[in-house]
Design an enzyme around this catalytic site. Structure first.
Site: not given
Length: 234
Positions: A22, A90, A146, A187
């Site tokens: 991001k 953020e 992941c 997960c």
């Protein structure tokens, strides 16, 4: 007769889990605006103390000058006249007033690029982020990889001493790779998750296992004939 269109502002949200890129995308967009000779300001939340207060930085080490502010009101006070592009890092750490500020800036012909988490460590919507996403002109949903299985990751796994964090832990805990991992839906783990939010398939399997265990315990009683239970749904 040609119609003259008024200049157009916009609100673009860059979202996804931690380690999805991001900040990297935010830096790319504001640098692109600077190459186009636009007047740019970038802000970050003062809550984020992972790096120098005058920069935003990616997990790979890219950085860009930024102004640390405590809330949306301070950000608005520090906005310069004639700014064309505002970047916000953020976003989830700000107060809810930042949503209205972004909308007002976009209405005033400013291009706003804001990066932030859409989900907290529990996998739940992060504060006002759903509202922000709904009023945006563009939403960029990025995915990480992941850490466990290598598939696309959309969730942020918080780890405390190597164990998944508990549901009732504080929502905000500033950290990086020492406290967080990117995880896919399968997960991702949270300890002590409320029963009504658990995976319904697992809940059904668990309930079924309990019923089977209860039936086995009853039918093992030598004083009870198994045929007595054939019409009951244990």
């Amino acid at each position: 007769m040609a119609v003259r269109l008024r200049p157009l502002g916009s609100l673009t949200i860059i979202t996804g889990s931690m380690f999805a890129g991001k900040t990297e995308e935010l830096i790319r967009l504001v640098r692109r605006a600077m190459h186009a000779r636009k007047k740019v300001q970038v802000f970050k939340s003062a809550v984020d103390v992972r790096c120098d207060t005058t920069v935003i930085r990616t997990h790979d080490g890219w950085d860009f000058n930024a102004i640390a502010v405590t809330d949306s009101a301070e950000m608005e006070r520090l906005l310069e006249s004639g700014v064309d592009v505002v970047g916000i890092e953020e976003m989830q750490f700000f107060d809810e007033g930042v949503v209205n500020l972004c909308v007002r800036l976009a209405d005033k012909v400013v291009a706003v690029y804001a990066a932030g988490l859409d989900q907290d460590f529990r996998g739940q919507p992060f504060s006002f982020m759903p509202r922000l996403l709904s009023v945006a002109d563009n939403v960029m949903k990025l995915h990480a990889i992941c850490k466990l299985c290598g598939r696309d990751a959309s969730r942020t796994q918080r780890l405390i001493d190597g164990r998944p964090a508990a549901w009732d832990d504080p929502t905000i805990l500033v950290g990086a790779a020492e406290s967080y991992e990117a995880r896919c839906r399968n997960c991702h783990e949270v300890r002590n998750m409320p029963k009504h939010l658990r995976d319904p398939e697992n809940a059904r399997n668990t309930a079924g296992a309990k019923r089977r265990k209860s039936r086995a315990a009853v039918t093992e009683d030598p004083g009870v004939h198994p045929d007595l239970f054939q019409d009951f749904n244990f």
